[in-house]
Design an enzyme around this catalytic site. Structure first.
Site, PDB file in Angstrom:
ATOM      1  N   ASP A  36       0.871  -1.171   0.000  1.00  0.00           N
ATOM      2  CA  ASP A  36       0.000   0.000   0.000  1.00  0.00           C
ATOM      3  C   ASP A  36       0.914   1.229   0.000  1.00  0.00           C
ATOM      4  O   ASP A  36       1.410   1.660   1.038  1.00  0.00           O
ATOM      5  CB  ASP A  36      -0.899  -0.020   1.233  1.00  0.00           C
ATOM      6  CG  ASP A  36      -1.891   1.135   1.262  1.00  0.00           C
ATOM      7  OD1 ASP A  36      -1.655   2.153   0.576  1.00  0.00           O
ATOM      8  OD2 ASP A  36      -2.903   1.024   1.978  1.00  0.00           O
ATOM      9  N   GLU A  57       0.976   2.120  13.242  1.00  0.00           N
ATOM     10  CA  GLU A  57      -0.036   2.114  12.180  1.00  0.00           C
ATOM     11  C   GLU A  57      -1.189   1.281  12.735  1.00  0.00           C
ATOM     12  O   GLU A  57      -1.272   0.093  12.520  1.00  0.00           O
ATOM     13  CB  GLU A  57       0.554   1.511  10.895  1.00  0.00           C
ATOM     14  CG  GLU A  57      -0.313   1.782   9.670  1.00  0.00           C
ATOM     15  CD  GLU A  57      -1.420   0.761   9.521  1.00  0.00           C
ATOM     16  OE1 GLU A  57      -2.480   0.941  10.187  1.00  0.00           O
ATOM     17  OE2 GLU A  57      -1.251  -0.191   8.759  1.00  0.00           O
ATOM     18  N   GLU A  74     -11.069  -3.232  14.964  1.00  0.00           N
ATOM     19  CA  GLU A  74      -9.973  -3.989  15.589  1.00  0.00           C
ATOM     20  C   GLU A  74      -9.508  -3.365  16.890  1.00  0.00           C
ATOM     21  O   GLU A  74      -8.797  -3.986  17.666  1.00  0.00           O
ATOM     22  CB  GLU A  74      -8.772  -4.196  14.653  1.00  0.00           C
ATOM     23  CG  GLU A  74      -9.096  -5.080  13.475  1.00  0.00           C
ATOM     24  CD  GLU A  74      -7.899  -5.307  12.561  1.00  0.00           C
ATOM     25  OE1 GLU A  74      -6.933  -4.531  12.630  1.00  0.00           O
ATOM     26  OE2 GLU A  74      -7.932  -6.287  11.807  1.00  0.00           O
ATOM     27  N   HIS A 122      -5.371   0.041   1.038  1.00  0.00           N
ATOM     28  CA  HIS A 122      -5.900  -1.273   1.406  1.00  0.00           C
ATOM     29  C   HIS A 122      -7.085  -1.156   2.358  1.00  0.00           C
ATOM     30  O   HIS A 122      -7.814  -2.120   2.557  1.00  0.00           O
ATOM     31  CB  HIS A 122      -4.801  -2.154   2.023  1.00  0.00           C
ATOM     32  CG  HIS A 122      -4.465  -1.811   3.436  1.00  0.00           C
ATOM     33  ND1 HIS A 122      -3.656  -0.750   3.788  1.00  0.00           N
ATOM     34  CD2 HIS A 122      -4.824  -2.404   4.603  1.00  0.00           C
ATOM     35  CE1 HIS A 122      -3.545  -0.706   5.103  1.00  0.00           C
ATOM     36  NE2 HIS A 122      -4.236  -1.699   5.624  1.00  0.00           N
TER      37      HIS A 122
END
Length: 399
Positions: free
Chosen positions: A97, A190, A199, A339
């Site tokens: 990405d 990240e 998440e 992504h």
């Protein structure tokens, strides 16, 4: 509008710019073709004045898709999260990405004054790419924390590249490990997931910030903003949702209801956008509390043409404001694809909207109580137009 390439929203891989800042944003190197596509945050991301967050709706008042079906909830991202990051395919996707990885690289290499002789903590290090960037930029030491089995590969990668004396890879959850130092100068991560907060890795970054970051330390990135818009999507909704009404002559409508309640992670064509884009929430990672990732925010989406609305679309922008010049990237439909793609929430009804009319409402976002890495989303929306008038509440579960 054109058909989009489908992507299963259950994929386990992870993963804001003010309108007045857009012209100052710097991204990939000049020679990189990505630069033209990512030199500013999504032009559809006006940083409108943020509304005051409304109180969260009581969970008891809201029913989410799949509630009552415990067997369907037995295995979710909470169970597979760390194991999924042991597989190289996810890391390959993230490394390739260009928008994501080149932005981080440029943030670090073009702002070496931030990293020189500093102690850095990389939360969720994966392959260790960010740690390698930091070491090459002159960091005194980098502690790369990774909970998955990829930590073992990261150690090999660090050794292969001659940075073992600068980078220490620690395997374990950030909440459970102990660092060899009392404090760090910089935390880099990240952490962004689909829909920004899917998440729930942000809480790990905030935990690390509160435990190890020096008082005047830096968190990178330090700002993230979530946006909402509305799209026409008749062809794709017919293919993904209405399909279940008649499957080779059989009614499978029960699956349609489930499909409607699961956000779709996919790439949206910018020509599908019908309305303006509304800022829902800006998160200041340097100052926010863990509970701030749960919120209710109002929205007002004004139609820019006569059209139909089949879905709402959410995306996010990320900013590194501590750099010499503002840097960051957008995951919006008008920016180069990442992504993360965008998150599509289909509406039960097709809304007929005329230019200038507004779809108003609110969105409530909160971690799922049983599986906090999953996200519960509730959308209340109203349209009082010349050709369509309705008011409805829909609930979605991102898992």
């Amino acid at each position: 509008m054109g058909r989009r390439k489908s992507n299963n929203n259950n994929t386990q891989s992870s993963s804001s710019l003010n309108n007045t800042q857009q012209q100052h944003t710097r991204f990939a190197d000049a020679e990189d073709a990505a630069a033209a596509a990512t030199t500013a945050a999504d032009v559809s991301s006006p940083m409108a004045v943020a509304f005051e967050d409304e109180p969260m709706a009581e969970p008891s008042d809201v029913s989410f898709p799949g509630a009552g079906h415990d067997e369907a909830d037995d295995k979710t991202s909470a169970d597979y999260y760390f194991d999924s990051y042991s597989h190289f395919g996810i890391h390959e996707e993230m490394l390739k990405d260009v928008v994501r990885t080149k932005t981080y690289q440029n943030v670090i290499y073009q702002n070496r004054f931030l990293f020189k002789d500093k102690v850095v903590l990389d939360v969720g290090a994966g392959t260790g790419i960010l740690s390698l960037f930091c070491a090459k930029a002159g960091a005194a030491h980098v502690y790369a924390v990774e909970c998955s089995q990829m930590a073992n590969m990261a150690k090999e990668i660090v050794e292969s590249n001659g940075f073992s004396n600068v980078i220490t890879v620690l395997k374990g959850k950030i909440e459970e490990i102990e660092l060899p130092v009392a404090k760090v100068d910089i935390i880099i991560s990240e952490w962004m997931g689909y829909f920004l907060v899917f998440e729930n890795m942000l809480n790990s970054v905030l935990y690390a910030r509160d435990k190890w970051l020096v008082n005047d330390g830096i968190v990178l990135p330090d700002k993230a903003s979530l946006y909402l818009t509305a799209i026409e999507d008749a062809e794709y909704k017919e293919d993904k949702i209405e399909f279940w009404n008649n499957v080779y002559g059989f009614d499978m409508g029960c699956i349609k209801k489930q499909a409607m309640g699961e956000p779709l992670v996919d790439t949206v064509d910018q020509n599908q956008i019908v309305t303006n884009c509304q800022l829902l929430k800006t998160m200041d990672i340097s100052k926010m509390e863990p509970g701030d990732a749960s919120f209710t925010a109002p929205f007002k989406l004004v139609a820019e043409r006569d059209d139909y609305i089949h879905a709402l679309v959410a995306y996010f922008d990320v900013s590194f404001t501590k750099c010499h010049k503002l840097m960051g990237f957008s995951t919006g439909p008008r920016s180069r694809a990442t992504h993360w793609k965008q998150t599509v929430l289909y509406l039960e009804d097709v809304l007929t909207i005329c230019e200038g009319e507004a779809l108003t409402g609110s969105m409530t976002v909160a971690p799922n109580k049983k599986n906090p890495r999953d996200i519960d989303i509730m959308v209340k929306y109203t349209l009082n137009g010349r050709r369509c008038a309705l008011s409805k509440t829909q609930c979605y579960k991102m898992r």
